[in-house]
Each structure stands twice: as C-alpha cells, then as structure tokens.
Design an enzyme around this catalytic site. Structure first.
Site, PDB file in Angstrom:
ATOM      1  N   LYS A   9       0.832  -1.205   0.000  1.00 32.51           N
ATOM      2  CA  LYS A   9       0.000   0.000   0.000  1.00 32.51           C
ATOM      3  C   LYS A   9       0.874   1.266   0.000  1.00 32.51           C
ATOM      4  CE  LYS A   9      -3.779  -2.293   2.555  1.00 32.51           C
ATOM      5  NZ  LYS A   9      -4.675  -2.187   3.748  1.00 32.51           N
ATOM      6  N   TYR A  49     -12.165  -2.527  -3.132  1.00 29.06           N
ATOM      7  CA  TYR A  49     -12.686  -2.589  -1.762  1.00 29.06           C
ATOM      8  C   TYR A  49     -14.216  -2.589  -1.715  1.00 29.06           C
ATOM      9  CZ  TYR A  49      -8.145  -2.094   0.568  1.00 29.06           C
ATOM     10  OH  TYR A  49      -6.873  -2.306   1.062  1.00 29.06           O
ATOM     11  N   ASN A 112      -1.630  -0.224   7.375  1.00 30.62           N
ATOM     12  CA  ASN A 112      -1.131  -1.571   7.677  1.00 30.62           C
ATOM     13  C   ASN A 112      -0.314  -2.212   6.550  1.00 30.62           C
ATOM     14  OD1 ASN A 112      -3.233  -2.186   5.999  1.00 30.62           O
ATOM     15  ND2 ASN A 112      -4.435  -3.336   7.508  1.00 30.62           N
ATOM     16  N   HIS A 115      -1.869  -5.357   1.488  1.00 32.83           N
ATOM     17  CA  HIS A 115      -3.130  -6.051   1.267  1.00 32.83           C
ATOM     18  C   HIS A 115      -2.797  -7.433   0.733  1.00 32.83           C
ATOM     19  CE1 HIS A 115      -7.134  -7.063  -0.253  1.00 32.83           C
ATOM     20  NE2 HIS A 115      -6.461  -7.587  -1.280  1.00 32.83           N
ATOM     21  N   GLU A 126      -9.483  -9.764  -7.638  1.00 32.25           N
ATOM     22  CA  GLU A 126      -8.532  -8.659  -7.461  1.00 32.25           C
ATOM     23  C   GLU A 126      -7.485  -8.638  -8.573  1.00 32.25           C
ATOM     24  OE1 GLU A 126      -7.319  -9.509  -3.447  1.00 32.25           O
ATOM     25  OE2 GLU A 126      -9.224  -8.788  -2.621  1.00 32.25           O
TER      26      GLU A 126
HETATM   27  P1  IDP Z   1      -7.575  -7.065   5.639  1.00 33.61           P
HETATM   28  O1  IDP Z   1      -6.768  -6.042   4.883  1.00 33.61           O
HETATM   29  O2  IDP Z   1      -6.780  -7.657   6.766  1.00 33.61           O
HETATM   30  O3  IDP Z   1      -8.195  -8.120   4.747  1.00 33.61           O
HETATM   31  P2  IDP Z   1     -10.253  -5.918   5.863  1.00 33.61           P
HETATM   32  O4  IDP Z   1     -11.179  -6.137   7.015  1.00 33.61           O
HETATM   33  O5  IDP Z   1     -10.585  -6.582   4.569  1.00 33.61           O
HETATM   34  O6  IDP Z   1      -8.778  -6.294   6.347  1.00 33.61           O
HETATM   35  O7  IDP Z   1     -10.181  -4.354   5.642  1.00 33.61           O
HETATM   36  C1  IDP Z   1      -9.558  -3.832   4.487  1.00 33.61           C
HETATM   37  C2  IDP Z   1      -8.687  -2.670   4.875  1.00 33.61           C
HETATM   38  O8  IDP Z   1      -9.514  -1.618   5.353  1.00 33.61           O
HETATM   39  C3  IDP Z   1      -7.713  -2.949   6.029  1.00 33.61           C
HETATM   40  O9  IDP Z   1      -6.512  -3.554   5.607  1.00 33.61           O
HETATM   41  C4  IDP Z   1      -7.491  -1.571   6.571  1.00 33.61           C
HETATM   42  O10 IDP Z   1      -6.552  -0.864   5.764  1.00 33.61           O
HETATM   43  C5  IDP Z   1      -8.859  -0.923   6.399  1.00 33.61           C
HETATM   44  N1  IDP Z   1      -9.672  -1.047   7.606  1.00 33.61           N
HETATM   45  C6  IDP Z   1     -10.364  -2.122   8.018  1.00 33.61           C
HETATM   46  N2  IDP Z   1     -11.000  -1.885   9.180  1.00 33.61           N
HETATM   47  C7  IDP Z   1     -10.713  -0.595   9.490  1.00 33.61           C
HETATM   48  C8  IDP Z   1     -11.074   0.249  10.585  1.00 33.61           C
HETATM   49  O11 IDP Z   1     -11.793  -0.132  11.498  1.00 33.61           O
HETATM   50  N3  IDP Z   1     -10.536   1.517  10.549  1.00 33.61           N
HETATM   51  C9  IDP Z   1      -9.739   1.967   9.547  1.00 33.61           C
HETATM   52  N4  IDP Z   1      -9.383   1.201   8.514  1.00 33.61           N
HETATM   53  C10 IDP Z   1      -9.850  -0.068   8.478  1.00 33.61           C
HETATM   54 MG    MG Z   2      -9.704  -7.960   3.329  1.00 32.71          MG
END
Ligand code: IDP
Ligand code: MG
Length: 149
Positions: A9, A49, A112, A115, A126
């Site tokens: 990212k 997303y 984080n 992805h 994707e």
């Molecule tokens: P993942 O990346 O571990 O699969 P997902 O639940 O699919 O997690 O969420 C996609 C992305 O959305 C996350 O990697 C993160 O960047 C963002 N995200 C998810 N939940 C939150 C939140 O509660 N606050 C802010 N960003 C979030």
């Molecule tokens: Mg995800």
C-alpha cells in the site's frame, strides 16, 4: 498452483518496505508472476474494496489507497492465499503476531502496509481488477523441484 494478489500500500511504498515485502515472499519460495507500481484510480479502488462500501472507514480507505503509488503483485505458490495471509498478520498491526509483516512494521489499522487476498475467489477478482492477462507471466523457475515434492 494457487494465485494470490498482494499490494504494498502507499504507506509501505513511502516507508521503503517494497523490497522487504517482496523479499519475504521470494525467500518463502513464492513466485512472482506480475508486478507493477501505479497510483490506483478512485474507480479501481472502489472496485477493489467493494465489500467495504458503506462502512465508516470506507472513504478514508479510498483516500489513503489512492493517495500515491502502490505496488501490485500477482503471486503463485502452494496454498499461496493462506500462506501469505499468515505472513501478513492481523488487520490491526498492533494485534498482529510478531514476525508478521504488519506485526513487525505497523501500528495502525489504517496504515497496515500490505493487502493480501483472503480467498481464491478474491484473488481472481482482485487480479482481474489490477492486471490484464498479458501482464501476467507464466514461467518455470529453476528452484521448483527443490521447493515442491
Ligand atoms: P484485511 O486487509 O486484513 O483483509 P479488511 O477487514 O478486509 O482487512 O479491511 C480492508 C482494509 O480496510 C484494512 O486492511 C485496513 O486498511 C482498512 N480497515 C479495516 N478496518 C478498518 C477500521 O476499522 N478503521 C480503519 N481502517 C480499516
Ligand atoms: Mg480484506
């Protein structure tokens, strides 16, 4: 052999973690079939997303993911989807296991670093969002007989 889609990212690019992420996957034995850096357009980010549309963090997630260049990667290997998810770690880096990418290099859910596809269906979806068929290389690597029985 299974395919997964991985993205370094924009925060990972800014923090010089592209090589670290790729290196971990290479050392694990995973094969890179496609790789490119680009700034994801808004519509592509929405498609990527789509499952999160309507959630409170959706707009900030779109703003962040389109804020600068990211690196999109198609990766192949035995159980690639779950192997890479384990290497990436929990969504919230402050809860991610030590030794995982997020657990080593991150602190905040909204930053984080990587992805990774969560299923083979997501991977196919994707990959088709970010790559055309002609951008994906199929080739034999010389270490394969030493990686796989
Ligand atoms: P993942 O990346 O571990 O699969 P997902 O639940 O699919 O997690 O969420 C996609 C992305 O959305 C996350 O990697 C993160 O960047 C963002 N995200 C998810 N939940 C939150 C939140 O509660 N606050 C802010 N960003 C979030
Ligand atoms: Mg995800």
């Amino acid at each position: 052999m299974q395919l997964s889609y991985v993205m370094v990212k924009p925060d990972g690019v800014q923090r010089n973690l592209v090589g670290e992420v790729i290196s971990r996957m290479e050392k694990r034995g995973l094969k890179i079939l496609a790789l490119k850096m680009y700034t994801i357009p808004e519509e592509t980010a929405r498609a990527h997303y789509a499952e999160h549309e309507g959630k409170p963090f959706f707009q900030s997630l779109l703003d962040f993911i389109t804020s600068g260049p990211s690196v999109s990667i198609v990766v192949q290997g035995k159980n690639a989807v779950s192997v890479i998810r384990t290497m990436v770690g929990a969504t919230n880096p402050s809860e991610a296991a030590a030794g995982t990418i997020r657990g080593e290099f991150g602190l905040d859910t909204g930053r984080n670093i990587v992805h990774a596809s969560d299923s083979t269906e997501s991977a196919n979806r994707e990959i088709s969002i970010h790559f055309s068929e002609s951008e994906i290389s199929q080739y034999l690597r010389i270490d394969e007989q030493w990686l796989y029985e």
